[in-house]
Each structure stands twice: as C-alpha cells, then as structure tokens.
Motif scaffolding. Structure first.
Motif, PDB file in Angstrom:
ATOM      1  N   PRO A 180      19.662   9.566 -26.925  1.00 18.16           N
ATOM      2  CA  PRO A 180      18.431  10.691 -26.542  1.00 18.16           C
ATOM      3  C   PRO A 180      19.147  11.837 -25.719  1.00 18.16           C
ATOM      4  CG  PRO A 180      18.254   8.467 -25.293  1.00 18.16           C
ATOM      5  CD  PRO A 180      19.444   8.369 -26.260  1.00 18.16           C
ATOM      6  N   ILE A 181      19.765  11.596 -25.007  1.00 16.34           N
ATOM      7  CA  ILE A 181      20.314  12.960 -24.307  1.00 16.34           C
ATOM      8  C   ILE A 181      21.111  13.851 -25.205  1.00 16.34           C
ATOM      9  CG2 ILE A 181      21.698  13.849 -22.425  1.00 16.34           C
ATOM     10  CD1 ILE A 181      21.228  11.313 -20.849  1.00 16.34           C
ATOM     11  N   TYR A 182      21.950  13.293 -26.030  1.00 18.79           N
ATOM     12  CA  TYR A 182      22.688  14.151 -26.978  1.00 18.79           C
ATOM     13  C   TYR A 182      21.571  14.741 -27.975  1.00 18.79           C
ATOM     14  CZ  TYR A 182      24.705  14.735 -31.542  1.00 18.79           C
ATOM     15  OH  TYR A 182      24.973  15.178 -32.937  1.00 18.79           O
ATOM     16  N   THR A 183      20.581  14.174 -28.495  1.00 16.23           N
ATOM     17  CA  THR A 183      19.656  14.572 -29.274  1.00 16.23           C
ATOM     18  C   THR A 183      18.877  15.811 -28.714  1.00 16.23           C
ATOM     19  OG1 THR A 183      18.937  12.500 -30.032  1.00 16.23           O
ATOM     20  CG2 THR A 183      17.830  14.136 -30.724  1.00 16.23           C
ATOM     21  N   ALA A 184      18.526  15.753 -27.260  1.00 15.41           N
ATOM     22  CA  ALA A 184      18.015  16.960 -26.442  1.00 15.41           C
ATOM     23  C   ALA A 184      19.211  18.101 -26.373  1.00 15.41           C
ATOM     24  CB  ALA A 184      17.468  16.318 -25.174  1.00 15.41           C
ATOM     25  N   ALA A 185      20.366  17.552 -25.969  1.00 17.22           N
ATOM     26  CA  ALA A 185      21.444  18.455 -25.991  1.00 17.22           C
ATOM     27  C   ALA A 185      21.670  19.266 -27.264  1.00 17.22           C
ATOM     28  CB  ALA A 185      22.840  17.819 -25.476  1.00 17.22           C
ATOM     29  N   GLU A 186      21.506  18.618 -28.451  1.00 15.48           N
ATOM     30  CA  GLU A 186      22.053  19.471 -29.718  1.00 15.48           C
ATOM     31  C   GLU A 186      20.901  20.638 -29.819  1.00 15.48           C
ATOM     32  OE1 GLU A 186      21.264  16.700 -32.954  1.00 15.48           O
ATOM     33  OE2 GLU A 186      23.000  17.360 -33.847  1.00 15.48           O
ATOM     34  N   LYS A 187      19.492  20.562 -29.206  1.00 13.77           N
ATOM     35  CA  LYS A 187      18.584  21.521 -29.296  1.00 13.77           C
ATOM     36  C   LYS A 187      18.983  22.599 -28.226  1.00 13.77           C
ATOM     37  CE  LYS A 187      15.260  18.534 -31.539  1.00 13.77           C
ATOM     38  NZ  LYS A 187      15.088  17.384 -30.747  1.00 13.77           N
ATOM     39  N   PHE A 188      19.727  22.260 -27.166  1.00 10.48           N
ATOM     40  CA  PHE A 188      20.020  23.103 -26.070  1.00 10.48           C
ATOM     41  C   PHE A 188      20.616  24.267 -26.613  1.00 10.48           C
ATOM     42  CE2 PHE A 188      22.477  24.292 -22.255  1.00 10.48           C
ATOM     43  CZ  PHE A 188      21.369  24.545 -21.446  1.00 10.48           C
ATOM     44  N   ASP A 189      20.358  25.675 -25.909  1.00 12.37           N
ATOM     45  CA  ASP A 189      20.706  26.660 -26.278  1.00 12.37           C
ATOM     46  C   ASP A 189      21.957  27.209 -24.995  1.00 12.37           C
ATOM     47  OD1 ASP A 189      21.500  29.439 -26.850  1.00 12.37           O
ATOM     48  OD2 ASP A 189      19.555  30.296 -26.225  1.00 12.37           O
ATOM     49  N   PHE A 190      23.095  26.805 -25.870  1.00 11.48           N
ATOM     50  CA  PHE A 190      24.271  26.721 -24.976  1.00 11.48           C
ATOM     51  C   PHE A 190      24.668  28.471 -24.264  1.00 11.48           C
ATOM     52  CE2 PHE A 190      24.952  22.720 -26.463  1.00 11.48           C
ATOM     53  CZ  PHE A 190      25.461  21.969 -25.285  1.00 11.48           C
ATOM     54  N   SER A 191      24.100  29.451 -25.108  1.00 10.73           N
ATOM     55  CA  SER A 191      24.486  30.588 -24.384  1.00 10.73           C
ATOM     56  C   SER A 191      23.620  30.828 -23.165  1.00 10.73           C
ATOM     57  CB  SER A 191      23.625  31.499 -25.445  1.00 10.73           C
ATOM     58  OG  SER A 191      22.404  31.596 -25.813  1.00 10.73           O
ATOM     59  N   LEU A 192      22.618  30.157 -22.684  1.00  8.98           N
ATOM     60  CA  LEU A 192      22.154  30.236 -21.367  1.00  8.98           C
ATOM     61  C   LEU A 192      23.145  29.910 -20.305  1.00  8.98           C
ATOM     62  CD1 LEU A 192      18.653  28.347 -21.886  1.00  8.98           C
ATOM     63  CD2 LEU A 192      19.211  30.914 -21.425  1.00  8.98           C
ATOM     64  N   MET A 193      23.882  28.928 -20.772  1.00  7.84           N
ATOM     65  CA  MET A 193      24.978  28.558 -19.770  1.00  7.84           C
ATOM     66  C   MET A 193      25.955  29.461 -19.741  1.00  7.84           C
ATOM     67  SD  MET A 193      24.860  25.240 -18.954  1.00  7.84           S
ATOM     68  CE  MET A 193      26.497  24.004 -19.004  1.00  7.84           C
ATOM     69  N   GLU A 194      26.562  30.348 -20.693  1.00  7.90           N
ATOM     70  CA  GLU A 194      27.631  31.619 -20.621  1.00  7.90           C
ATOM     71  C   GLU A 194      26.634  32.576 -19.804  1.00  7.90           C
ATOM     72  OE1 GLU A 194      29.145  32.600 -24.569  1.00  7.90           O
ATOM     73  OE2 GLU A 194      28.707  30.750 -25.147  1.00  7.90           O
ATOM     74  N   ALA A 195      25.572  32.838 -20.031  1.00  6.19           N
ATOM     75  CA  ALA A 195      24.818  33.811 -19.063  1.00  6.19           C
ATOM     76  C   ALA A 195      24.837  33.363 -17.994  1.00  6.19           C
ATOM     77  CB  ALA A 195      23.207  34.034 -19.737  1.00  6.19           C
ATOM     78  N   ALA A 196      24.726  32.432 -17.404  1.00  3.94           N
ATOM     79  CA  ALA A 196      24.850  31.993 -16.014  1.00  3.94           C
ATOM     80  C   ALA A 196      26.088  32.116 -15.501  1.00  3.94           C
ATOM     81  CB  ALA A 196      24.476  30.316 -15.867  1.00  3.94           C
ATOM     82  N   ARG A 197      26.989  31.771 -16.239  1.00  2.07           N
ATOM     83  CA  ARG A 197      28.574  31.997 -15.742  1.00  2.07           C
ATOM     84  C   ARG A 197      29.190  33.589 -15.501  1.00  2.07           C
ATOM     85  NH1 ARG A 197      31.496  27.301 -19.168  1.00  2.07           N
ATOM     86  NH2 ARG A 197      29.450  26.274 -18.631  1.00  2.07           N
TER      87      ARG A 197
END
Lengths: 264, 300
Positions: free
Chosen positions: B169-186
């Motif tokens: 279930p966490i992977y299913t949620a992570a699949e839809k997660f927008d990883f560019s948000l992480m890049e922006a934070a970094r």
C-alpha cells in the motif's frame, strides 16, 4: 538527481530477509543432513521419500485440498459475482448494508471466523468434515471474489447493458450474453485468488475439520508439530514453491499477452 | 424505483445476503452469546445467563496475554512501517521495468504457502539450524542462546509474514507521489531526511494508514506463528482461544477471548474511519473557505 543510498540499502536487506528462509529451505531439501544446520552432501532421497508409499497420506491430503478448493472457488465465484453486480447496479440503503456484510469478513481475523463457525456447527449438531470445510472456505472467499469483480465493474460501461435492453434482450439474456463475457476476466482473477486462499488456508480449516478430512496445510502442520520427517516437508515445500512460481509466471504471461492484444 | 426493480435488487442480492448471514453474522452472534453462559460438564455450555466468564477474562492471567498480544502486534506494525517506507520510496524511484520486477519479487512469497514459510523460519531458528551456526561462527552467540520459542522469534516471523502487506500500500501511494516536490525542497536547502519526513511522508499518509491496518489486524489474530515459533511464556490470544476450544473444551472462555480479539481489531478500524471522515471534512471546509476567499477577493 541523487538517489537515496540509504533507502536502496534497506530495500536490498529486506529482499535478503524475505528470501533467506526460502533459499535455506530449498537448499535443505537437497541436503543429506537431517537437521539442515550444515551441508552434508547433495541427495535426492527426501524427494524419493516424498513419493514413497509411506507418504501416501500427503497425497491424499493434497487431493482433498484440490477438491475443496475447486468447489469453494465455484461457489464463491457464483455468490461473489451476483454480490458485485448488485453492489454496482443499485445504490440504496440495502446495498450499503450489503457492502458492510461483504467487507467485514475481509478484516476479521481468521481465527475468529474459525471459532464462530465451529460453535455454530456444534450448536446445530452438524458433524465437521469436508462439507464444513467447504462452507467455511466459500464464506471467506465470497468477499475476495466480490471485491475483485466489483473493481472490474468500475470501468464497465452501463450503456452496453442498456443497448442490449433496447435491442430487445431480457434481463437474463443480457446478463449471460453481454455482462458476463465482459466480467469474465474479473471473475477469473477473483477465482484464482479464491483457489489460492482456499488451498493455503490453515487456521479456519483447523477449527472446522473433522476426522479423516485433513487438507494439505493441516497435514504439513501435524508433521511439523510431531517433528515427523522434517526433510520431507522441505522437499514437498520446494515442489509447492516451484508450482507457485510457474503459476504466477503463467498468469503474468497471459495478462501481458492480453494487454498487448488490447493495445494493438 | 419501480416495483420490478426492487424485486430484481432483492433477487440479485439474495445469494450473498443469505450465505453471509447464515455463515458469518449468525455464528458471530452465537460466539458473543456463548460468552454469557457458564461452561457445562459435557464440553458445551449451560443455559442461564452469567457474567462469571467476563469476570474471569478481566482477571489474570488472561490480562497478561491480551497485553502481550497487543504490544507484539504494535511493535510488529512499527517495524514493518519503518522498513516499508524506504523500500516503497526506492521502488517508486526505479524505472517501470524494474518496479514491476521488484514489486513482483516482494509479493511472490505471499503466493506461497504460509505454513511452509513459518516452518522455514522454525528450521532457520532451530538450535541445529542455519542462523545459530552463523551466529556462533561470527562469535555473536554460543550454543546456550535460544533463537526459537520466545517473543523475539514471534516478532521476527510476524514482521517477515506481514511485511509485503505493509510495503504494497505504501508503494502504491508512493507511485502517485510527485517526486519533483522533493527536488524543490532540496533546491530550497532542505536536507534529504527533512524532505523525506516533511514532504514524502505526508504525501503517502493514506498508504501508511492502510499498511498499519494490514499488519496490525492479522498480527492480533495470529495463531500459527506463536504456536510454531513461540514458547510457553509467549502465548498470544490466538493460542489461548485454541487451547480453551479444544484441549480444555471451555467454550464460554474461548468465546469471551474471541470477543476481546474482535474488539482489539474493531477499535483501530473505527479510529481510522473516524480520522478519514474528519480529514475529509477538514479538507472540504478548507476548500470551501478558499473558494469563498477567492470569490470575495474577486468581488473586491
């Protein structure tokens, strides 16, 4: 962008953790040593023992498992599909109760379902055996089939049924000739799940089994409990693993081919 | 709805309604009612209402077993979630081909026999088994240390058995997660772990909640694991229910324990349902306020 090394390392360790017992089990099935702590040489003798007449009871239990799983799959496919159709088609008070009825067994611990069925059979004076196992398995499989078919119905275009009605089909004709063929992949997927769950079930079966009705998991359990022929369990488990892998690979292949046909 | 429509609805709903009422609802009610009777000498239950069973259940040593079950389940759940988060994160960051392979490999053990997997662990943890040999060779343990038949063994095997249900279930949620948000934070100077905690974690919250339920519920209902790798002083509710049902033939006590188990499962479920409802309400309110602000701003 930089990938987190830490997360990848954790994933690698988790994979080792998930496969270590399986690898050791498979290795031990070819191990001459009885307790499998050390490697004492390669052998096929545990496989030979598995197929010897002495272990005939294992194959009888296997047969019973297949029979129960087949009947439970059939019954739960019929009941689960009608349930899914009703849940999809109507949205009233009755269906919200119906949904609760289908959903609750999914979150109920197995042992509770086992003990409650046992107490009902005891209270009703029904002797336990293959029939009660079949009833129990059908009961927990219905919910899984219903949920799988319901998911499939979500992308079902209801106008197709209406078109069938407009062209003069009755409700039965429309169901069997229009709705059912479209639902079939969902029903097959639900049925496969039901079959796997039924064949693997231990806890519920343990409670509702009767004399001479042991299924394969029950047989394996009693062999473990009485520390009888542990290496034979290894060889049996290895064969079961192999079968599972082949089945999963086959279903993947079929699914992929279907996808390719559809995208064409 | 037309009259024939209602008949059709009843007709199609009937098979599952009847089956599940007879073989699910009625047995559950029977279990609950048996807990209010006294055991009879022939292994059944006596007629006549009593609270004695419940008084016995509240007293020791059941209390200890109930608490042990709850805390082992809670620790199992916590460990599963802590391991699943980095796993789900790194799978979701892979390309599509690898994602399918790794996710398939994680689910593959689930398709194999549960009893066989627990048996594999029992052999692995055995004093003559592989792990003991490895630990002795590494000088981490000697022959006197027992890996099997204690709470620790239950914990390890529970984590092993339920981990795929936490990762998925966490992977299913992570699949839809927008990883560019992480890049922006970094890019804005956030450290990796800070970004993980403040951006990724809230993003996959729903997945984490269903992972918690997928682990906690079967852990509470565990029977095979404590039976095969647990010891005498690490019994769980499941073992006790079995013991009271078969060897002791005390059905009222078994029923009362089953009811306790049922409540331990229902409570977190009800909590999650309430949380989701509250969150939905809060989001709806926030949306309404934002819309109102925009509208009034537009008017001004």
């Amino acid at each position: 962008m930089k990938r987190s090394k830490f997360a990848v390392v954790v994933l690698g360790l988790v994979m080792v953790f998930l496969y270590l017992p399986i690898v050791v089990l498979v290795a031990n099935s070819f191990n001459e040593a009885k307790f499998g702590g050390e490697w004492a040489g390669f052998t096929f003798k545990w496989y030979k023992a598995l197929f010897s007449s002495q272990n005939h009871a294992i194959w009888e239990a296997f047969q019973r498992s297949i029979i129960v799983a087949t009947f439970a799959t059939f019954a739960s496919c019929v009941i689960g599909t009608t349930a899914a159709v009703a849940l999809h088609r109507w949205k009233g008070r009755l269906q919200s109760i119906h949904y609760g009825l289908i959903y609750t067994p999914l979150v109920m611990p197995e042992i509770l379902m086992g003990i409650s069925l046992l107490m009902m059979f005891t209270a009703a004076g029904i002797g336990c055996g293959l029939t009660t196992i079949w009833i129990a398995h059908t009961t927990f499989c219905v919910s899984y089939v219903a949920m799988t078919v319901l998911a499939r119905l979500q992308d079902f275009d209801d106008r197709i049924t209406e078109a069938a009605y407009d062209l003069g089909a009755g409700p039965f004709y429309a169901f069997f000739h229009v709705v059912l063929p479209i639902l079939l992949p969902g029903i097959v997927a639900g049925g496969l799940l039901a079959f796997t769950l039924s064949i693997d079930d231990f806890v519920i079966t343990f409670f509702v089994t009767g004399p001479g009705a042991d299924t394969l998991p029950l047989k394996i359990y009693s062999m473990i409990k009485h520390s009888r022929q542990m290496p034979v369990i290894n060889s049996l488990s290895t064969l079961m693993l192999l079968m599972t892998c082949l089945l999963v690979a086959a279903s993947r292949l079929v699914a992929n081919r279907r996808r390719r046909v559809r995208t064409r | 709805m037309t009259r024939s429509g209602r008949w059709a609805e009843w007709g199609v709903s009937l098979p599952s309604f009847v089956w599940l009422t007879v073989f699910f609802v009625v047995p559950t009610l029977i279990v609950l009612s048996i807990a209010f009777h006294a055991p009879s000498s022939d292994g059944g239950f006596a007629s006549g209402f009593t609270m004695e069973t419940w008084k016995a259940v509240v007293r020791t040593p059941y209390k200890e077993i109930v608490w042990r079950t709850i805390w082992i389940s809670a620790v199992t759940t916590a460990v599963c979630i802590l391991l699943s988060l980095p796993c789900a994160y790194s799978i979701a960051r892979m390309n599509t081909r690898w994602r399918a392979i790794v996710a398939g490999l994680i689910m593959l053990p689930f398709w194999t026999s549960f009893i066989v997997r627990v048996f594999a662990w029992r052999t692995l943890l055995n004093p003559e088994g592989f792990l003991q040999h490895v630990l002795i060779a590494l000088g981490l343990a000697d022959a006197s240390v027992s890996l099997n038949y204690n709470s620790g063994a239950i914990l390890v095997v529970s984590v092993y058995s339920f981990l795929p249900f936490a990762i998925m279930p966490i992977y299913t949620a992570a699949e839809k997660f927008d990883f560019s948000l992480m890049e922006a934070a970094r890019d804005l100077g956030a450290r990796s772990f800070f970004a993980f905690r403040k951006i990724f974690l809230p993003g996959v919250k729903r997945g984490v909640v269903s992972a918690i339920l997928m682990v906690f519920i079967p852990a509470i209902g565990s029977y095979v694991i404590p039976d095969l790798v647990g010891g005498r002083d690490s019994e769980l509710i499941g073992n006790k229910i079995y013991q009271r049902t078969f060897p002791d033939r005390n059905l009222p006590h078994a029923s009362a324990l089953a009811a306790v188990m049922g409540f331990s499962v229902l409570l977190p479920l009800a909590w999650v349902a309430w949380m989701i409802k509250r969150q939905d309400a809060r989001e709806a309110k926030r949306l309404a306020e934002a819309t109102a602000r925009k509208l009034s701003g537009g008017a001004a």
